[in-house]
Design a protein around this motif. Sequence first.
Motif: not given
Length: 403
Positions: A60-75, A143-152
């Motif tokens: 399975y190919i999963l997508t993750m999203h990221r906020i690496p830092y805040s404009p209120l902090s030191n990038s 699949f159920s949440w079992h596979e999500m826990g074991v693989y994802d």
Amino acid sequence: MILAVWGKSLAYVCFLTLLLRGVTGKYNKNTRKSLPAMPKLITQHGYPAETHTVATDDGYILTMHRIPYSPLSNSTDTARPVVFLQHGLISSSVDWVIMGPGNGLGYLLADAGYDVWMGNARGNMYSTRHNKLSAMLPTFWSFSWHEMGVYDLPAEIDYILTNTTQKSLRYVGHSMGTTMFYVLMSKKPEYNAKISRMIALAPVAFLRNTKSPFASITKLVPSGVLFDMVSNWPFFPNKKFSNGLLEAFCKRGTITQKMCTNTLFQIGGFNSNQLNQTMLPTILHYFPAGSSMKAWRHYGQLISSGSFREYDYGFANIFKYGNLYPPDYNFAVIITFVSLIVGPNDWLASPEDASLLHRKLPNSEYHEIALPEFNHFDFLWAIDVKTLVNDKVLSLLEVDQDY
């Protein structure tokens, strides 16, 4: 009394209608307004956003999203502690940012100096690809949440730690996002070393005391290999017809909005004072985001058995597990410290069941939201979500600083 009966009936009708339309229905491209998708949903507020993909061991190919830092902090500061956020059933990474800066947990964590990663479990609108299977095939949805826990989770956690050169991360989950964590740690206890702390919002493992008709109806769904073979399909997929219908149905000022809110309350518990009715159509643009029928059925099995255990294949359990019944997940090997945060009026993750989970976990603490009406969805969408939930999450994470 009449309102409660009507709300329960409406919940069943909405469930059946939207499920069938979501699987087989055609829809018009103009049925709902245009709203930004991730990561533009983040960048429109001036925060940086990244999209990452990772493949699981079972393809399975999963997508993750990221906020690496805040404009209120030191990038330029790259040594940021990592927090991983995992959504619940039929939800997505949008959960953590939908309420906007100053309220959404994703933004607040970034503002506090964390490197924020948000997962998307297989089967939701951001994770419907496989390196061999098409999402049009029933086998994709087996699949159920079992596979999500074991693989994802292992795939995502290892990817994050490799790319950030960190040794461990902090984990925050909501609902099914907590279930996935317990599965992972039970089946692959070596990940205790990779998760320094876990915060469980509306924790779900035991479902002995659930009041939700949405959950309870799963007890009526048959189990077994034969039924599984003909019922592997998406569960509440995010489609323009169904989500557009919900947006229109729940728009503020319409005569149907009260019925819409009552349906949500029948699922997660009543709390009209905390429901942001102005935001509701926007929320329903992204929610539900899809999962599998098997994940929903697995929860139904927990209600029937009263145990937290692996998927029940009926007589095929003999071949799958070597026993007539599926094995329980082993809480004894979960040594990562877990903070349980519970809603007093949560119809899905009840305080009684969360208390039992607290007693089972060898290293945990129990917190209850200081609002008697607080329900399952309030953890994400409450008007006062910052003060009631997210400030607490931030304070608990500060205890575990190693930077």
